[in-house]
Design a protein around this motif. Structure first.
Motif, PDB file in Angstrom:
ATOM      1  N   ILE A  15      20.437 -26.742  20.128  1.00 13.60           N
ATOM      2  CA  ILE A  15      20.830 -25.584  19.324  1.00 13.60           C
ATOM      3  C   ILE A  15      22.193 -25.067  19.767  1.00 13.60           C
ATOM      4  O   ILE A  15      23.032 -24.679  18.949  1.00 13.60           O
ATOM      5  N   GLN A  16      22.432 -25.113  21.066  1.00 15.07           N
ATOM      6  CA  GLN A  16      23.699 -24.601  21.595  1.00 15.07           C
ATOM      7  C   GLN A  16      24.882 -25.490  21.214  1.00 15.07           C
ATOM      8  O   GLN A  16      26.019 -25.038  21.206  1.00 15.07           O
ATOM      9  N   ALA A  17      24.600 -26.740  20.904  1.00 19.08           N
ATOM     10  CA  ALA A  17      25.686 -27.703  20.684  1.00 19.08           C
ATOM     11  C   ALA A  17      25.914 -28.062  19.228  1.00 19.08           C
ATOM     12  O   ALA A  17      26.747 -28.912  18.919  1.00 19.08           O
ATOM     13  N   ILE A  18      25.175 -27.424  18.326  1.00 23.16           N
ATOM     14  CA  ILE A  18      25.267 -27.779  16.910  1.00 23.16           C
ATOM     15  C   ILE A  18      26.699 -27.724  16.409  1.00 23.16           C
ATOM     16  O   ILE A  18      27.130 -28.584  15.639  1.00 23.16           O
ATOM     17  N   ARG A  19      27.457 -26.724  16.842  1.00 20.89           N
ATOM     18  CA  ARG A  19      28.790 -26.483  16.301  1.00 20.89           C
ATOM     19  C   ARG A  19      29.883 -27.283  17.005  1.00 20.89           C
ATOM     20  O   ARG A  19      31.045 -27.248  16.587  1.00 20.89           O
ATOM     21  N   ASN A  20      29.519 -28.007  18.062  1.00 25.18           N
ATOM     22  CA  ASN A  20      30.512 -28.708  18.881  1.00 25.18           C
ATOM     23  C   ASN A  20      30.686 -30.143  18.398  1.00 25.18           C
ATOM     24  O   ASN A  20      29.762 -30.948  18.513  1.00 25.18           O
ATOM     25  N   PRO A  21      31.847 -30.494  17.897  1.00 25.98           N
ATOM     26  CA  PRO A  21      32.025 -31.860  17.386  1.00 25.98           C
ATOM     27  C   PRO A  21      31.857 -32.926  18.462  1.00 25.98           C
ATOM     28  O   PRO A  21      31.517 -34.069  18.139  1.00 25.98           O
ATOM     29  N   ARG A  22      32.042 -32.582  19.708  1.00 31.17           N
ATOM     30  CA  ARG A  22      31.919 -33.566  20.789  1.00 31.17           C
ATOM     31  C   ARG A  22      30.489 -34.055  20.967  1.00 31.17           C
ATOM     32  O   ARG A  22      30.261 -35.101  21.577  1.00 31.17           O
ATOM     33  N   GLY A  23      29.532 -33.306  20.435  1.00 28.90           N
ATOM     34  CA  GLY A  23      28.147 -33.700  20.609  1.00 28.90           C
ATOM     35  C   GLY A  23      27.680 -34.769  19.628  1.00 28.90           C
ATOM     36  O   GLY A  23      26.584 -35.306  19.782  1.00 28.90           O
ATOM     37  N   TYR A  24      28.496 -35.088  18.666  1.00 28.53           N
ATOM     38  CA  TYR A  24      28.093 -36.031  17.626  1.00 28.53           C
ATOM     39  C   TYR A  24      28.592 -37.432  17.960  1.00 28.53           C
ATOM     40  O   TYR A  24      29.692 -37.614  18.471  1.00 28.53           O
ATOM     41  N   ASP A  25      27.753 -38.404  17.633  1.00 25.69           N
ATOM     42  CA  ASP A  25      28.017 -39.776  18.045  1.00 25.69           C
ATOM     43  C   ASP A  25      28.870 -40.561  17.051  1.00 25.69           C
ATOM     44  O   ASP A  25      29.656 -41.424  17.457  1.00 25.69           O
ATOM     45  N   TYR A  26      28.668 -40.301  15.796  1.00 29.90           N
ATOM     46  CA  TYR A  26      29.342 -41.099  14.767  1.00 29.90           C
ATOM     47  C   TYR A  26      29.947 -40.172  13.711  1.00 29.90           C
ATOM     48  O   TYR A  26      29.369 -39.123  13.389  1.00 29.90           O
ATOM     49  N   TRP A  27      31.059 -40.641  13.146  1.00 32.09           N
ATOM     50  CA  TRP A  27      31.789 -39.856  12.150  1.00 32.09           C
ATOM     51  C   TRP A  27      32.131 -40.700  10.932  1.00 32.09           C
ATOM     52  O   TRP A  27      32.429 -41.899  11.063  1.00 32.09           O
ATOM     53  N   GLY A  28      32.102 -40.051   9.779  1.00 38.97           N
ATOM     54  CA  GLY A  28      32.608 -40.680   8.580  1.00 38.97           C
ATOM     55  C   GLY A  28      34.117 -40.592   8.514  1.00 38.97           C
ATOM     56  O   GLY A  28      34.757 -39.946   9.352  1.00 38.97           O
ATOM     57  N   GLN A  29      34.682 -41.195   7.495  1.00 38.03           N
ATOM     58  CA  GLN A  29      36.138 -41.288   7.392  1.00 38.03           C
ATOM     59  C   GLN A  29      36.754 -40.049   6.772  1.00 38.03           C
ATOM     60  O   GLN A  29      37.968 -39.869   6.820  1.00 38.03           O
TER      61      GLN A  29
END
Length: 125
Positions: free
Chosen positions: A103-117
């Motif tokens: 919940i604390q990391a939802i807004r942090n882009p660094r927590g996400y593993d994969y990104w679209g273009q």
């Protein structure tokens, strides 16, 4: 892993767009999904998040009541329905997938593993 975002375009203020992000190469139901956006000259910012089940969507304040995030696990796709668009919504919109999102990391882009273009949204005033 591939996240393919689509649906962006040019729309007048007050109009609507629906973004889609189709995921492949991963077990979709294992991942939280989110949308971020980045306007020219600005940092990437959080827009919306949905858990693996689709329950409890979470939004940043400036899109609450206007945007709706949803997912179709059968199609491995996440959506962002954007209504009442404003000129300030102009940005490139990115979808992201994250397996371990607290919940604390939802807004942090660094927590996400994969990104679209990214898909570009332009709102004319």
């Amino acid at each position: 892993v591939q996240l393919q975002a689509s649906g962006g375009g040019l729309v007048q203020a007050g109009g609507s767009l629906r973004l889609s992000c189709a995921a492949s190469g991963l077990t979709f139901t294992n991942y939280h999904m989110a949308w971020f956006r980045q306007a020219p000259g600005k940092e990437r910012e959080f827009v919306a998040h949905v858990s693996w089940s689709g329950a409890s969507p979470y939004y940043t304040d400036f899109v609450k009541g206007r945007f709706t995030i949803s997912r179709d696990n059968a199609k491995s796709t996440v959506y962002l329905q954007m209504n009442s668009l404003k000129a300030d919504d102009t940005a490139v919109y990115y979808c992201a997938a994250g397996r371990l999102i607290t919940i604390q990391a939802i807004r942090n882009p660094r927590g996400y593993d994969y990104w679209g273009q990214g898909t570009k949204v332009t709102v004319s005033s």
